[in-house]
Design an enzyme around this catalytic site. Sequence first.
Site, PDB file in Angstrom:
ATOM      1  N   HIS B  22       0.875  -1.171   0.000  1.00  0.00           N
ATOM      2  CA  HIS B  22       0.000   0.000   0.000  1.00  0.00           C
ATOM      3  C   HIS B  22       0.920   1.231   0.000  1.00  0.00           C
ATOM      4  CE1 HIS B  22      -3.091  -2.827   1.918  1.00  0.00           C
ATOM      5  NE2 HIS B  22      -3.406  -2.652   0.649  1.00  0.00           N
ATOM      6  N   GLU B  25       1.500   3.688   3.095  1.00  0.00           N
ATOM      7  CA  GLU B  25       1.831   3.160   4.422  1.00  0.00           C
ATOM      8  C   GLU B  25       3.353   3.240   4.551  1.00  0.00           C
ATOM      9  OE1 GLU B  25      -0.316  -0.541   4.988  1.00  0.00           O
ATOM     10  OE2 GLU B  25      -2.189   0.395   4.348  1.00  0.00           O
ATOM     11  N   HIS B 120       3.064  -3.273   6.757  1.00  0.00           N
ATOM     12  CA  HIS B 120       1.871  -2.423   6.649  1.00  0.00           C
ATOM     13  C   HIS B 120       1.738  -1.482   7.841  1.00  0.00           C
ATOM     14  CE1 HIS B 120      -0.180  -4.325   3.187  1.00  0.00           C
ATOM     15  NE2 HIS B 120       0.583  -5.360   3.524  1.00  0.00           N
ATOM     16  N   GLU B 182       1.983  -5.531  10.748  1.00  0.00           N
ATOM     17  CA  GLU B 182       1.137  -4.323  10.728  1.00  0.00           C
ATOM     18  C   GLU B 182       1.483  -3.485  11.955  1.00  0.00           C
ATOM     19  OE1 GLU B 182      -1.781  -2.282   8.977  1.00  0.00           O
ATOM     20  OE2 GLU B 182      -2.178  -4.406   8.560  1.00  0.00           O
TER      21      GLU B 182
END
Lengths: 331, 331
Positions: B22, B25, B120, B182
């Site tokens: 992404h 990010e 992420h 994450e």
Amino acid sequence: MEVDEPVRLPRLPRVAVCGGTHGNELSGVYLVRELLKDLREKDAEDGGPLSVLVVLSNPRATQQCRRYIDVDLNRCFSHATLNGPVPDASPYEIILSRKLNALLGPKGGQGAVDLVCDLHNTTANMGLCFIAYSDSDWICLHIFKHLQRQMPDMPMRFIHYDVSKKESYSLDSVGKHGFALEIGPQPHGVVRSTNYTAMKVGVQHVLDWVRHFNSGSVFEGGFVDVFTMVKKIDYPRDSQTHNITAAVHPHLQDRDFCLLRPEDPLFQTFSGEALTYKGSEPLYPFFINECAYYEKGVALSLARKRRVAVPPIRAQTEEDKQASFASEEEE
Amino acid sequence: MEVDEPVRLPRLPRVAVCGGTHGNELSGVYLVRELLKDLREKDAEDGGPLSVLVVLSNPRATQQCRRYIDVDLNRCFSHATLNGPVPDASPYEIILSRKLNALLGPKGGQGAVDLVCDLHNTTANMGLCFIAYSDSDWICLHIFKHLQRQMPDMPMRFIHYDVSKKESYSLDSVGKHGFALEIGPQPHGVVRSTNYTAMKVGVQHVLDWVRHFNSGSVFEGGFVDVFTMVKKIDYPRDSQTHNITAAVHPHLQDRDFCLLRPEDPLFQTFSGEALTYKGSEPLYPFFINECAYYEKGVALSLARKRRVAVPPIRAQTEEDKQASFASEEEE
């Protein structure tokens, strides 16, 4: 005029509340939608002496949840941009800024709305801020004082960008008075309930103050701490790729409005090295690590703090206006 | 096999560390850039027994600082999407997912890299999370245990999406083992130094663990709390405009992984009303108010927590492999 005699200022019959000037700053987007619903519902019963224009400024960017489509709308309201040529293939926001100037302005003209309150969010830990182009607009400073008193738990600052009316570039500069009402921290594209509620309460207090002012109330004087922007600092960047090579230092992150002294840590490079503030004057940082400013080359802004004496004010009466007119005639 | 005899698993000679899947990010984006710089510098001296492939997964989205260009890349790695038709006007990320599958996969094939660690960020207050499709992949669970031990000050959870290998859709599913790493909270488009450093340290511990595993170390068993995703809850929405009509309730905001009980507050509408959780089972919320999930119709996800017993493990030796081969021959 005696020391305590209130300064008499024109009433403010027309106010505009704008949100979605940046389409991904969601407190204002959802508050404006809610206000529009309220207005539709109350239109019949409550005309009142105050006309409140509620505007979703950039509908296309809001629909796409982006800051802007082609260019930053909130940089399009300088005299030069509003009056420059408009080629056929103009950026969307250039066209839009003229429509908004027609609706709320014309900027600098007698027909402009009396006050523009433009709603914004920041990823920086700034609490609630007024951002304005004057440190002697008694209307804006009195509204700020009112909110400080009404919302004592909310960290609140008045930021001053020392730019002439002609060069001022943001939507709020179109009104006779105006300020951006900025709330953070909040990621763009996210709405946090506490920020939404603070903005809703803040706007309600702004409108309440204007109603009281218009009805003839006298507001006593006092002092406001004004943060005047002095300079901006960019991230360290790679000279070839122009990519940033450091993040804001953990000791500075989230410490907006805490005095930054020479040699305090400023950045931490991605390889782990600390870089310090090389300025010679202690200054107040704000907009620390604001998401939208990476592309503008701003890691943080720095301000000088100054205490401004605000005189007592009240609205001009009909007699004041006639007296003022008569005295002008005499001159 | 005795109770305490380690499970023997194939070595992990090829690991991929991916960021920018992404493009907004930024912890992963800047960490991958830093690792690429390190690799370039160390290429000559340090071939080593571990091959680490460092990948900036979505360069175009990263360049524009957007989550994706046409479609969410991290939903493009299911068997169906990887093997569907590719018309000429395919979305950018559909083409890209095949290139990444060729580089790191093929998914499900013998040639796939042994481990994918995909980096992420989230706007939710989730600390550091592993997200994986299995609650019995001893490699991923042991790496998680290792990070918990090495980073005791970091809140850390293991999230399990109960989806088959074939239907699993994210980049990390292309490896023989894989997980998303994450870190939050962090606004998309912003890099916060503490998150960057936590991710850098975390990735270093992942690679250290793999090196120890490959060198034959025995890792003792233990327990991991696994949060298995049960359901997702959308924001309340206007039936006509589909706009959201409420934000996450202030009592729930930032309380990821704190048990949500029936009748606890869930949302606060923009007119000020509280809405409560109507489920019958207490569950653990996560991805609360994640920016990127507004468009996916997810205000939060809910998980059931379960303690998983993880056996001791060690890498297969050449003798193990021959013995295993011989015993297969005998059968």
